[in-house]
Design a protein around this motif. Sequence first.
Motif, mmCIF file in Angstrom:
data_model
loop_
_atom_site.group_PDB
_atom_site.id
_atom_site.type_symbol
_atom_site.label_atom_id
_atom_site.label_comp_id
_atom_site.label_asym_id
_atom_site.label_seq_id
_atom_site.Cartn_x
_atom_site.Cartn_y
_atom_site.Cartn_z
ATOM 1 N N ASN A 187 60.243 37.752 80.076
ATOM 2 C CA ASN A 187 61.424 37.226 80.788
ATOM 3 C C ASN A 187 61.813 35.840 80.368
ATOM 4 O OD1 ASN A 187 61.194 39.362 82.693
ATOM 5 N ND2 ASN A 187 59.476 38.215 83.509
ATOM 6 N N ALA A 188 61.668 35.505 79.128
ATOM 7 C CA ALA A 188 61.865 34.107 78.758
ATOM 8 C C ALA A 188 63.263 33.826 78.237
ATOM 9 C CB ALA A 188 60.833 33.690 77.726
ATOM 10 N N CYS A 189 63.865 34.765 77.514
ATOM 11 C CA CYS A 189 65.105 34.400 76.826
ATOM 12 C C CYS A 189 66.321 34.505 77.735
ATOM 13 C CB CYS A 189 65.293 35.266 75.585
ATOM 14 S SG CYS A 189 65.765 36.966 75.941
ATOM 15 N N ARG A 190 66.281 35.409 78.672
ATOM 16 C CA ARG A 190 67.330 35.610 79.679
ATOM 17 C C ARG A 190 68.637 36.147 79.101
ATOM 18 N NH1 ARG A 190 63.867 35.531 83.691
ATOM 19 N NH2 ARG A 190 65.432 35.076 85.269
ATOM 20 N N VAL A 249 73.668 31.604 76.840
ATOM 21 C CA VAL A 249 72.316 31.708 76.277
ATOM 22 C C VAL A 249 72.395 31.806 74.756
ATOM 23 C CG1 VAL A 249 70.348 33.281 76.035
ATOM 24 C CG2 VAL A 249 71.136 32.615 78.309
ATOM 25 N N LEU A 292 73.255 28.335 73.518
ATOM 26 C CA LEU A 292 72.128 27.394 73.623
ATOM 27 C C LEU A 292 71.110 27.673 72.526
ATOM 28 C CD1 LEU A 292 71.637 27.363 77.518
ATOM 29 C CD2 LEU A 292 72.664 25.572 76.109
ATOM 30 N N LEU A 293 70.814 28.951 72.305
ATOM 31 C CA LEU A 293 69.855 29.285 71.252
ATOM 32 C C LEU A 293 70.444 29.014 69.875
ATOM 33 C CD1 LEU A 293 68.088 32.579 72.398
ATOM 34 C CD2 LEU A 293 67.072 30.321 72.066
ATOM 35 N N GLY A 316 59.118 21.781 78.324
ATOM 36 C CA GLY A 316 60.557 21.639 78.187
ATOM 37 C C GLY A 316 61.020 21.893 76.771
ATOM 38 N N PHE A 317 61.987 21.104 76.326
ATOM 39 C CA PHE A 317 62.540 21.315 74.990
ATOM 40 C C PHE A 317 61.508 20.993 73.915
ATOM 41 C CE2 PHE A 317 65.390 20.339 71.369
ATOM 42 C CZ PHE A 317 66.074 21.552 71.333
ATOM 43 N N CYS A 319 62.142 29.263 79.950
ATOM 44 C CA CYS A 319 63.345 30.081 79.766
ATOM 45 C C CYS A 319 64.476 29.286 79.107
ATOM 46 C CB CYS A 319 63.784 30.722 81.076
ATOM 47 S SG CYS A 319 64.343 29.615 82.371
ATOM 48 N N VAL A 320 65.277 29.986 78.353
ATOM 49 C CA VAL A 320 66.319 29.342 77.540
ATOM 50 C C VAL A 320 67.350 28.574 78.378
ATOM 51 C CG1 VAL A 320 68.188 29.764 75.892
ATOM 52 C CG2 VAL A 320 66.000 30.952 75.651
ATOM 53 N N PRO A 321 67.888 29.155 79.458
ATOM 54 C CA PRO A 321 68.950 28.423 80.170
ATOM 55 C C PRO A 321 68.516 27.030 80.574
ATOM 56 C CG PRO A 321 68.747 30.655 81.026
ATOM 57 C CD PRO A 321 67.601 30.458 80.082
ATOM 58 N N ARG A 329 65.498 25.359 79.479
ATOM 59 C CA ARG A 329 64.883 24.576 78.400
ATOM 60 C C ARG A 329 65.946 23.905 77.526
ATOM 61 N NH1 ARG A 329 62.227 28.407 75.593
ATOM 62 N NH2 ARG A 329 63.659 28.608 73.860
ATOM 63 N N GLY A 375 69.406 24.255 78.221
ATOM 64 C CA GLY A 375 70.536 23.845 79.062
ATOM 65 C C GLY A 375 70.394 22.427 79.587
ATOM 66 N N SER A 430 68.392 31.187 85.118
ATOM 67 C CA SER A 430 67.071 30.571 84.972
ATOM 68 C C SER A 430 66.033 31.346 85.771
ATOM 69 C CB SER A 430 67.083 29.131 85.480
ATOM 70 O OG SER A 430 67.907 28.334 84.674
#
Lengths: 315, 593
Positions: free
Chosen positions: A54-57, A97, A100-101, A202-203, B521-523, B525, B527, B566
């Motif tokens: 469930n990480a990429c959403r 999404v 962002l990716l 985080g990032f 999660c991408v949104p 991390r 966002g 998220s």
Amino acid sequence: MTSQGDEATPRSVQLSVDGTVVTATEGDSLLAVCRGLGVEVPTLCYGDTLTARNACRICVVELDGNRTLVPACSRPAEEGQVVHTDSARVRTSRKVVLELLGSSVDLSLTKGVEAWNERYEADPSRFGPSAAPAGIGERDRRVTGEHHHADPLTAATVAQPAKIDNPLYVRDYSKCILCFKCVDACGEQWQNTFAISAAGRGFDARIATEFDVALTDSACVYCGNCIAVCPTGALMSTAEFDLRGAGNWAPERQHETTTVCSYCGVGCNLTVHVQDNEIVNISSPSDHDVTHGNLCIKGRFGYVNVQPPRRRVKD
Amino acid sequence: MDLHFTAKDPTTAERDAVDDVLGAPLDRTAVDRAATGQYLRAERGGAAVRRQRHLLLPALLALVDRVGWISPEGLDYIGLRLGVAPAEVYGVASFYALLALEPRLTRSVVHVCVDLACRMAGGVDEQRHRYEDSDTLVVDSACLGQCDRAPAAMVTEPGAPARHRVDAREATVIAQCGEASLTLLRRVDVIAPTDLDAYRAHGGYVALRRALDIGPAAVRAEVDAAGLVGRGGAAFPTGRKWAAVAAAPGQPHHLVCNADESEPGTFKDRVILEGDPFAVIEAMTIAAYATGCEHGWIYLRGEYPLARARLEEAMARARRGGLLGPNVMGRGFAFDVEVFRGAGAYICGEETAIFNSIEGYRGEPRTKPPFPVEVGLFGRPTLVNNVETLINVLPIVADGAAEYRRLGTVGSPGPKLFCLSGSVRSPGVYEVPFGTTLGGLIERAGGLTEGRTLQAVLIGGAAGSFVGPEQLDLPLTFEATRAAGTTVGSGVVMVIDDQADLVDLVTRIAAFFRDESCGQCVPCRVGTVRQEEAILRLSVGKRQRHERAHDLEILHDVGQTMRDASICGLGQTAWNAIESALTRFKLFPEDAP
Ligand SMILES: Cc1cc2nc3c(=O)[nH]c(=O)nc-3n(C[C@H](O)[C@H](O)[C@H](O)COP(=O)(O)O)c2cc1C
Ligand code: SF4
Ligand code: SF4
Ligand code: SF4
Ligand code: FES
Ligand code: FES
């Protein structure tokens, strides 16, 4: 809360997907239900041999009565659910999404992205020009909790040099979307080696060995099972990496032959990928009930004994 | 499992620090490569060793306490002792801001708060300079939970034992001290916090006695009838949660008291934990009794050293007094509590992240469903409640639900703690009935600082929202704040006067979320990064009109996606306060010249 069904005999449930009423087995994922109906749901971090992370959403769908969208890949089907896979909210989230990716990661080798960008009108360039790539090991040295000052005129990315530290495979984390699949495959879901983990936060989160030591100093046993599940080409055999680097990677000139590994008696299926009469990769079918796509170093890389590597590690 | 360690042996100090937490190794030769001269590839002890993984974070903290950082050798030693691969230990260690993975060889480390209240108190830079000397490492920190005493810093000196102290402005603990109307704060600063006799003399352990008399079901009924709503931020009805945990199949059940309190602007739980630790212990005992838990954990943020010391002391006294342990109050009920120290991660206040953190994994939230009441800590049904939620149980059980409901409103019964900070004359924790207006509350804290006018109030913290002076009549209840498009959240009321720079505060909030995102999660991390970049671009001021419009559109799209897609509440609320500042205060008007 999920209802407590009798686990021995799964109930069948009725739900609606985009207005179509469908009968499903309770506990099946909404993704499976959608795919059964022929409804396309994009996925990135989902893998057929791994527990959904469930990480990429990107697979989110709208579920009536839910405050937020839900990930189709892991939300179980339940009686009476009303699911929308193409509502405005769903489209916005999938679009963003992708943006962002796409703005932070090199998705050039990720299957499906181009078509999805078009379908959701995603524009990864909207955040401005990309920031300069990080130096070797720079992202690995970021300190958790320490604010990384942003240059607002460029968009931060995970771009960095590829890690080339062993003869067999390359880790190019500028292509990493942090789907966690390699970690799960290396760890308790398949390989039980735990050579790599998510590190940082985080990032600055990244996939790493302890203290970013070279793979050759880590616990890695070069099974390549992480390569098999990586959806983005961040993990890649050195053979493929070098061919691509030289501009000689040509899928249209490749053919695949599936055979049985001859090293031991387990009976793993090997799919040998050959280009111009040269083995360029070995994989195993993910639906094979012995391997589930996994191999060991001998199956994955043992072909160097019949065909010496084209080139040694670059330093 | 075949573990692979490469580093050299740890120093004696490192080994001692870890052994203090884990006990001496059973087989010395297995952990001493100097003796065997071999690479350590196999761990010994099997499942019994790996079942101790909840000691991973305590062992990492012990290393930092003793020698200031986690060396490769120290990290390997922990992995070896616990049967956890070094890559995983590294993954956990690198998750927390209080754990250093590079040498920190100065005598002390100072965490200087650079968050909202401390910025307004003036001069984050001056604060940093104040501590600068050759033997001190100064690092920035998010809110330290001392906003009433801003500006604040935490000073740590590694050693045996390590010394931790908070350096902040002197202030009275609570302004309402001793007032007859107090329920939750009635003992704070009135009795010595760890004096069990004084606690009893001031009404302590009356509630637990009554609970044991009426039985678990009646306790749950009382809490349900009282209409208690969770104070941790998510505003979930406590009675429903307790019923679900009590009914969950599978034993044992676990209880977690959420004392992570890291929402910027929040410090109410600290005041309780430091000022009335027995109340927390008694309330946890009642909660455990009512829901079938044998063991309780207090997940305490690492930045609360005083609270930790007071809790440990109170727990020891409660044990000696037969109020914790195998036979509580001689009534055959077994329950004990331990303090689990966090290590610097806002996200570890999220209930499922707490589970991962305690279990020795990265503090990443889990996917819900399943919910904690079914599958929680160690896979067991788990009750998670905030500190303030729990202590509300004491008056509910002691005096009954009807009495409790005399305060507050129908939808928000009872008393509420608010954390007043920023530009008020007497910042601090205030206990008022739900329904008190925002303006009334600010008056309670002495009103605005002399000579200032009100610009805005941040309600609910970084995950809450900014409201303007026109909202001073807003009754502070769950229902009224929701209707007004804001939230009670964790009880933050941060008063921002006309001299404060709202753009600076909004920028800091954006940085906070970027720093504290777990990265799963991408949104969230990515966002939170794009959000910060856009805010920074907008705050430069010299942007063309179409550029502003473009950035505002980015903020809206990214914000909507963080909210919708998220995994957890962090990403879902990371846009709230910023959105409110943009829409209600027109911070970056599109049509500005
Ligand atoms: C990012 C994040 C941080 C949180 N931090 C805290 C916290 O520090 N303390 C707390 O009690 N609840 C916190 N929560 C809420 C908890 O997840 C949970 O809802 C709460 O502890 C439940 O207790 P309650 O029902 O008594 O409110 C946080 C939630 C999120 C999403
Ligand atoms: S090659 Fe195998 S052992 Fe090495 S990191 Fe990948 S999955 Fe783990
Ligand atoms: S390296 Fe590949 S498999 Fe691993 S997290 Fe990154 S994208 Fe996923
Ligand atoms: S929303 Fe943010 S903090 Fe929560 S799981 Fe996702 S990345 Fe982690
Ligand atoms: S595919 Fe479902 S969250 Fe990634
Ligand atoms: S202690 Fe500095 S903002 Fe809270």
